[in-house]
Scaffold this motif. Sequence first.
Motif, PDB file in Angstrom:
ATOM      1  N   ARG A 164      23.278  50.376  53.262  1.00  8.44           N
ATOM      2  CA  ARG A 164      23.136  49.906  54.645  1.00  8.44           C
ATOM      3  C   ARG A 164      22.494  48.531  54.655  1.00  8.44           C
ATOM      4  O   ARG A 164      21.543  48.260  53.916  1.00  8.44           O
ATOM      5  N   THR A 168      33.242  37.813  45.789  1.00  9.84           N
ATOM      6  CA  THR A 168      32.935  39.227  45.973  1.00  9.84           C
ATOM      7  C   THR A 168      33.624  40.049  44.905  1.00  9.84           C
ATOM      8  O   THR A 168      34.666  39.661  44.369  1.00  9.84           O
ATOM      9  N   LEU A 183      34.646  43.684  45.352  1.00  6.85           N
ATOM     10  CA  LEU A 183      34.608  44.760  46.345  1.00  6.85           C
ATOM     11  C   LEU A 183      34.920  46.135  45.785  1.00  6.85           C
ATOM     12  O   LEU A 183      35.004  47.108  46.548  1.00  6.85           O
ATOM     13  N   ARG A 197      30.709  46.419  46.902  1.00  6.01           N
ATOM     14  CA  ARG A 197      31.681  47.290  47.564  1.00  6.01           C
ATOM     15  C   ARG A 197      31.170  47.817  48.903  1.00  6.01           C
ATOM     16  O   ARG A 197      31.945  48.330  49.718  1.00  6.01           O
ATOM     17  N   TYR A 198      29.854  47.692  49.171  1.00  2.00           N
ATOM     18  CA  TYR A 198      29.315  48.167  50.435  1.00  2.00           C
ATOM     19  C   TYR A 198      29.585  47.206  51.591  1.00  2.00           C
ATOM     20  O   TYR A 198      29.345  47.549  52.754  1.00  2.00           O
ATOM     21  N   ALA A 199      30.060  46.011  51.304  1.00  3.21           N
ATOM     22  CA  ALA A 199      30.230  45.006  52.356  1.00  3.21           C
ATOM     23  C   ALA A 199      31.321  45.410  53.337  1.00  3.21           C
ATOM     24  O   ALA A 199      32.433  45.757  52.930  1.00  3.21           O
ATOM     25  N   ASP A 200      31.003  45.338  54.628  1.00  2.37           N
ATOM     26  CA  ASP A 200      32.012  45.592  55.653  1.00  2.37           C
ATOM     27  C   ASP A 200      32.525  44.258  56.200  1.00  2.37           C
ATOM     28  O   ASP A 200      32.119  43.182  55.767  1.00  2.37           O
ATOM     29  N   THR A 201      33.431  44.360  57.162  1.00  2.00           N
ATOM     30  CA  THR A 201      34.066  43.155  57.689  1.00  2.00           C
ATOM     31  C   THR A 201      33.058  42.215  58.325  1.00  2.00           C
ATOM     32  O   THR A 201      33.141  40.984  58.158  1.00  2.00           O
ATOM     33  N   GLU A 247      29.907  41.765  57.600  1.00  2.00           N
ATOM     34  CA  GLU A 247      29.138  41.081  56.564  1.00  2.00           C
ATOM     35  C   GLU A 247      29.958  39.964  55.926  1.00  2.00           C
ATOM     36  O   GLU A 247      29.484  38.824  55.770  1.00  2.00           O
ATOM     37  N   ARG A 256      39.550  44.993  47.254  1.00  2.00           N
ATOM     38  CA  ARG A 256      39.383  46.453  47.150  1.00  2.00           C
ATOM     39  C   ARG A 256      40.572  47.109  46.462  1.00  2.00           C
ATOM     40  O   ARG A 256      40.574  48.301  46.218  1.00  2.00           O
ATOM     41  N   GLU A 261      43.270  41.811  54.309  1.00  2.00           N
ATOM     42  CA  GLU A 261      41.833  41.679  54.586  1.00  2.00           C
ATOM     43  C   GLU A 261      41.361  40.266  54.255  1.00  2.00           C
ATOM     44  O   GLU A 261      40.630  39.640  55.029  1.00  2.00           O
TER      45      GLU A 261
END
Length: 545
Positions: free
Chosen positions: A177, A203, A205, A211-215, A217, A237, A246
């Motif tokens: 988080r 990155t 991912l 790999r925790y990064a969302d859009t 971020e 990913r 993406e």
Amino acid sequence: MGALLSHEKAARTMGGRMDRLVIRGAAVLDGTGTPAVRGDVLVDDGRIEALLPPGAPVAAARVVDAGGLVVAPGFIDIHTHSDVSVLLDGRAQSKVHQGVTTEVVGNCGFSAFPLVSRHLGDHVELLAGIGDDPVSPDWRDFAGYAAALEGGGTAVNVAALVGHGQLRIAANGMDARLPPQRLAAMCALLSEQLEQGAFGLSTGLTYVPSRYADTAELTALCRMLARHDRLYATHARGSSVDAIDEAGRLGRDTGARIQFSHLAINEPDRWGRAGELLTVIDRHRDDGVDLAADVYPYDASASALTQYLPAWVHEGGVDAMRTRLADPSVLRRAEAELAAGWGDGGRIPWFWDRVILARTDGVLDAPEGATVLRAAEAAGVSEARYVLELCRAGGNRVQVVLFYRTEDDMREFLRHPQTLVGSDGSALPYEQDGRRPHPRAFGAHARVLGRYVRELGDLELATAIHSMTSAVADRLRITDRGVLRPGLAADAVVFDPATIADRATYLDPGRPPIGVTHVLVNGRLVIDDGAQTAERPGRVLRARR
């Protein structure tokens, strides 16, 4: 004579300065993609002084007789993992013998900076995923890392990206988080590294914690990159249309320049569909997105074994993974999920005879060079259990090579006008003490010129050179090299187009290529008549503000 005159003979014969050199009679490929022109290249004080007609008189210079050979700009490897290897061994043997003069490090979310003391253990563990011996960093930012490199001396130049994994650890530790204030701290820290001269952000991912990064971020970080006009390079990913979409959306929404790293198809049920991915790249470019890709010329990949575990298994880092797998019930669950497959939601089936142990450092006495199938059989456990035990014991140090690609797909990617050549390998010494790193580190650029230009005719020679030199410099906004042009840095390679070839294999990777005779870095010879010199003229390059 076909060989460089010695320092002593040149000085005696011409009374010449030792930093003034002329390459005589070569076919000059200037890196722009235009056809070769016969001529001479005059180098002085680390710069290209002039491009001359063949045989033009030159006073007081050493001479390289390059008749029948090609001279081109030194190759810029857009995708490498030499962050640590050039610190450990500045010779950069596996790269300079191919004609590579600049390494772009910091890819796939891995970089040697930024680091913070409170998370130093996690930073060092992440770096282990590159596959090098451990280091004890005494720097914290790009400026400190650059000082360490320059202090040690390297045979190659280094241009660095900021690794998202290290950036995220520095700002947020290994937590999945990311509170808003931590994202703001990440953006500020990224800006600091860019101000110091980093060329962009990468990155990874599929790796923890990237790999925790969302859009949200990634969008915030790419907006910072666009503000500085720096590159975003993404180990995505997956290799699907969705992964390229993406990346394309990030470019559209932020204005950042996007580099899709090591384009490939790893899913057996999608082999032969390279054209679909290239169509997606073209579509985003037609919509105004600055999206390109790079590719390395092999049908196998390599990585840390931990990358292929289910995401929840190594959430929180290696220490958390070890604690988790110590519970027998959790271990059984992880074994069942891993056995079902890997990749996007475990959808890719395991072919354990296609997975080679490249580096184990003696963990569980695992035999380097063996397949996971054979090693697990010898240990008397299932392949999935064996992999989990290796990862629990060895963390990110355990490296594997996966034969999950086809040459036909790779060739189609290589021929596309928006793909650049990168190795995805490190600058390594030839002596590997039984380890079997991917041969891409030892032969990628020579392989393109030998197999895919000369033997198969997939690319014209001038086009291939362009994709290794000025096209890469343009992509990164490196303004002082990548082209043979008066006033620019004298990074150059002299090679024989009729013989250049890679010789590295998966079982015997530490073999130098053939056909490269001379390599200059900043005007100094690091390869002289095929042999490496003691010169360490490499510099840490810095992006212009």
